[in-house]
Design a protein around this motif. Structure first.
Motif, PDB file in Angstrom:
ATOM      1  N   HIS A 143     -10.108   2.101  10.636  1.00 16.25           N
ATOM      2  CA  HIS A 143      -9.320   0.950  10.188  1.00 16.25           C
ATOM      3  C   HIS A 143      -7.823   1.164  10.423  1.00 16.25           C
ATOM      4  O   HIS A 143      -7.126   0.253  10.877  1.00 16.25           O
ATOM      5  CB  HIS A 143      -9.584   0.690   8.708  1.00 16.25           C
ATOM      6  CG  HIS A 143      -9.095  -0.638   8.258  1.00 16.25           C
ATOM      7  ND1 HIS A 143      -8.696  -0.874   6.967  1.00 16.25           N
ATOM      8  CD2 HIS A 143      -8.918  -1.805   8.921  1.00 16.25           C
ATOM      9  CE1 HIS A 143      -8.285  -2.128   6.860  1.00 16.25           C
ATOM     10  NE2 HIS A 143      -8.426  -2.721   8.028  1.00 16.25           N
ATOM     11  N   ASN A 144      -7.334   2.356  10.155  1.00  8.49           N
ATOM     12  CA  ASN A 144      -5.901   2.617  10.331  1.00  8.49           C
ATOM     13  C   ASN A 144      -5.465   2.413  11.781  1.00  8.49           C
ATOM     14  O   ASN A 144      -4.374   1.902  12.059  1.00  8.49           O
ATOM     15  CB  ASN A 144      -5.545   4.030   9.858  1.00  8.49           C
ATOM     16  CG  ASN A 144      -6.254   5.111  10.652  1.00  8.49           C
ATOM     17  OD1 ASN A 144      -7.472   5.180  10.646  1.00  8.49           O
ATOM     18  ND2 ASN A 144      -5.485   5.931  11.336  1.00  8.49           N
ATOM     19  N   GLY A 150      -7.766   6.995   7.089  1.00  6.94           N
ATOM     20  CA  GLY A 150      -8.861   7.107   6.123  1.00  6.94           C
ATOM     21  C   GLY A 150     -10.106   7.668   6.784  1.00  6.94           C
ATOM     22  O   GLY A 150     -10.009   8.387   7.794  1.00  6.94           O
ATOM     23  N   GLU A 151     -11.257   7.316   6.240  1.00  5.74           N
ATOM     24  CA  GLU A 151     -12.525   7.830   6.793  1.00  5.74           C
ATOM     25  C   GLU A 151     -12.950   7.064   8.035  1.00  5.74           C
ATOM     26  O   GLU A 151     -13.758   7.544   8.820  1.00  5.74           O
ATOM     27  CB  GLU A 151     -13.615   7.739   5.725  1.00  5.74           C
ATOM     28  CG  GLU A 151     -13.400   8.653   4.540  1.00  5.74           C
ATOM     29  CD  GLU A 151     -14.497   8.463   3.491  1.00  5.74           C
ATOM     30  OE1 GLU A 151     -14.483   9.187   2.491  1.00  5.74           O
ATOM     31  OE2 GLU A 151     -15.368   7.573   3.700  1.00  5.74           O
ATOM     32  N   THR A 152     -12.449   5.857   8.182  1.00  5.37           N
ATOM     33  CA  THR A 152     -12.869   5.009   9.308  1.00  5.37           C
ATOM     34  C   THR A 152     -11.699   4.812  10.265  1.00  5.37           C
ATOM     35  O   THR A 152     -10.626   5.362  10.071  1.00  5.37           O
ATOM     36  CB  THR A 152     -13.332   3.634   8.792  1.00  5.37           C
ATOM     37  OG1 THR A 152     -12.179   2.899   8.352  1.00  5.37           O
ATOM     38  CG2 THR A 152     -14.332   3.786   7.657  1.00  5.37           C
ATOM     39  N   ILE A 202      -5.035  -1.305  12.390  1.00  3.61           N
ATOM     40  CA  ILE A 202      -3.819  -1.804  11.752  1.00  3.61           C
ATOM     41  C   ILE A 202      -2.590  -1.384  12.554  1.00  3.61           C
ATOM     42  O   ILE A 202      -1.725  -2.190  12.887  1.00  3.61           O
ATOM     43  CB  ILE A 202      -3.711  -1.286  10.308  1.00  3.61           C
ATOM     44  CG1 ILE A 202      -4.844  -1.838   9.454  1.00  3.61           C
ATOM     45  CG2 ILE A 202      -2.355  -1.660   9.701  1.00  3.61           C
ATOM     46  CD1 ILE A 202      -4.951  -1.177   8.102  1.00  3.61           C
ATOM     47  N   TRP A 259       0.860  -1.203   0.000  1.00  3.82           N
ATOM     48  CA  TRP A 259       0.000   0.000   0.000  1.00  3.82           C
ATOM     49  C   TRP A 259       0.890   1.245   0.000  1.00  3.82           C
ATOM     50  O   TRP A 259       1.965   1.244   0.600  1.00  3.82           O
ATOM     51  CB  TRP A 259      -0.872   0.033   1.254  1.00  3.82           C
ATOM     52  CG  TRP A 259      -2.202  -0.622   1.142  1.00  3.82           C
ATOM     53  CD1 TRP A 259      -2.438  -1.957   0.980  1.00  3.82           C
ATOM     54  CD2 TRP A 259      -3.480   0.014   1.178  1.00  3.82           C
ATOM     55  NE1 TRP A 259      -3.789  -2.185   0.941  1.00  3.82           N
ATOM     56  CE2 TRP A 259      -4.452  -0.988   1.039  1.00  3.82           C
ATOM     57  CE3 TRP A 259      -3.891   1.339   1.315  1.00  3.82           C
ATOM     58  CZ2 TRP A 259      -5.812  -0.710   1.050  1.00  3.82           C
ATOM     59  CZ3 TRP A 259      -5.234   1.619   1.318  1.00  3.82           C
ATOM     60  CH2 TRP A 259      -6.186   0.601   1.182  1.00  3.82           C
ATOM     61  N   VAL A 303       0.648   3.607   6.720  1.00  6.83           N
ATOM     62  CA  VAL A 303      -0.785   3.461   6.992  1.00  6.83           C
ATOM     63  C   VAL A 303      -1.377   4.857   7.141  1.00  6.83           C
ATOM     64  O   VAL A 303      -1.186   5.521   8.158  1.00  6.83           O
ATOM     65  CB  VAL A 303      -1.016   2.638   8.267  1.00  6.83           C
ATOM     66  CG1 VAL A 303      -2.511   2.434   8.505  1.00  6.83           C
ATOM     67  CG2 VAL A 303      -0.305   1.288   8.181  1.00  6.83           C
ATOM     68  N   ILE A 304      -2.058   5.307   6.104  1.00  6.62           N
ATOM     69  CA  ILE A 304      -2.595   6.669   6.090  1.00  6.62           C
ATOM     70  C   ILE A 304      -4.020   6.666   6.623  1.00  6.62           C
ATOM     71  O   ILE A 304      -4.841   5.830   6.229  1.00  6.62           O
ATOM     72  CB  ILE A 304      -2.570   7.256   4.670  1.00  6.62           C
ATOM     73  CG1 ILE A 304      -1.128   7.300   4.148  1.00  6.62           C
ATOM     74  CG2 ILE A 304      -3.191   8.656   4.659  1.00  6.62           C
ATOM     75  CD1 ILE A 304      -0.986   7.812   2.728  1.00  6.62           C
TER      76      ILE A 304
HETATM   77  C1  LIG Z   1      -5.810   2.300   6.825  1.00  7.64           C
HETATM   78  C2  LIG Z   1      -6.857   1.909   5.853  1.00  7.64           C
HETATM   79  O1  LIG Z   1      -7.137   0.735   5.601  1.00  7.64           O
HETATM   80  C3  LIG Z   1      -7.645   3.058   5.313  1.00  7.64           C
HETATM   81  O2  LIG Z   1      -6.797   3.838   4.485  1.00  7.64           O
HETATM   82  C4  LIG Z   1      -8.848   2.609   4.529  1.00  7.64           C
HETATM   83  O3  LIG Z   1      -9.582   3.784   4.360  1.00  7.64           O
HETATM   84  P1  LIG Z   1     -11.018   3.929   5.058  1.00  7.64           P
HETATM   85  O4  LIG Z   1     -10.776   3.999   6.562  1.00  7.64           O
HETATM   86  O5  LIG Z   1     -11.577   5.233   4.508  1.00  7.64           O
HETATM   87  O6  LIG Z   1     -11.843   2.730   4.660  1.00  7.64           O
END
Ligand SMILES: CC(=O)[C@@H](O)COP(=O)(O)O
Ligand SMILES: Nc1c(NC[C@H](O)[C@H](O)[C@H](O)CO)[nH]c(=O)[nH]c1=O
Length: 164
Positions: free
Chosen positions: A97-98, A93-95, A101, A31, A90-91
């Motif tokens: 998720h980062n 994002g909108e959620t 991770i 990524w 790991v940038i």
């Molecule tokens: C860290 C991610 O997986 C992330 O960039 C994915 O973006 P999102 O949080 O908008 O689904």
């Protein structure tokens, strides 16, 4: 202290160990490759600059930073590998998720290093924006890959000293 106060590519280099016979694994997440390739190059160049040989620097690619920990374990379990440097970006994002991770890989690197007794270096950027990432991948704040490689070298030096 932030990277804005301490350049990632500026470090002390006195009393470094001889790493000419040391073998390193560089594990790179796929990524944000513009960033991770710059981090990889910084880490590779730093290892060679301070004494590693090209044939002793192995590379493995993983789909994303979350997979870095298992690949790090696979490499660290090899008797011929002395240190593992994990490269990712790991940038945010909108959620959230980062966050998941980042916490997982931080804990995973620690677990693998303690389990194997080998340095597993956190060369993963966790920026809020692409620009923050670029600033730390050879930009105004230096290169996190340089820092990660030097960290591996210094940890091997400390291990040598402790085990003398
Ligand atoms: C860290 C991610 O997986 C992330 O960039 C994915 O973006 P999102 O949080 O908008 O689904
Ligand atoms: N969003 C980013 C990811 N996401 C992918 C995960 O790392 C993982 O591969 C996936 O969840 C499957 O297990 N990875 C990055 O390295 N950087 C990101 O910004």
């Amino acid at each position: 202290m932030s990277s804005a106060d301490k350049n990632l590519s500026v470090f002390t280099v006195d009393n470094l160990p001889d790493i000419s016979a040391r073998r390193f694994a560089l594990v790179v997440a796929e990524w944000n490759t513009e960033v991770t390739e710059a981090l990889f190059q910084g880490a590779y160049d730093t290892l060679v600059k301070y004494g590693a040989t090209a044939e002793n620097v192995l590379r493995g690619n993983v789909p994303g930073s979350y997979e870095l920990t298992l690949a790090a374990q696979w490499f660290a379990e090899r008797p011929d590998i002395d240190a593992v440097i994990c490269i990712g970006c790991v940038i945010q994002g909108e959620t959230k998720h980062n966050d998941y991770i980042n916490h997982a890989v931080a804990q995973g690197f620690t677990t693998v290093s303690l389990k194997t007794g080998k340095p597993v270096i956190f060369g993963v950027l966790t920026p809020n924006t692409q620009q923050q990432a670029l600033d730390r991948a050879g930009g105004i704040h230096g290169n996190k890959g340089d820092e990660a490689a030097m960290t591996a070298i210094k940890m091997l030096g400390l291990k040598e000293t402790i085990n003398k």
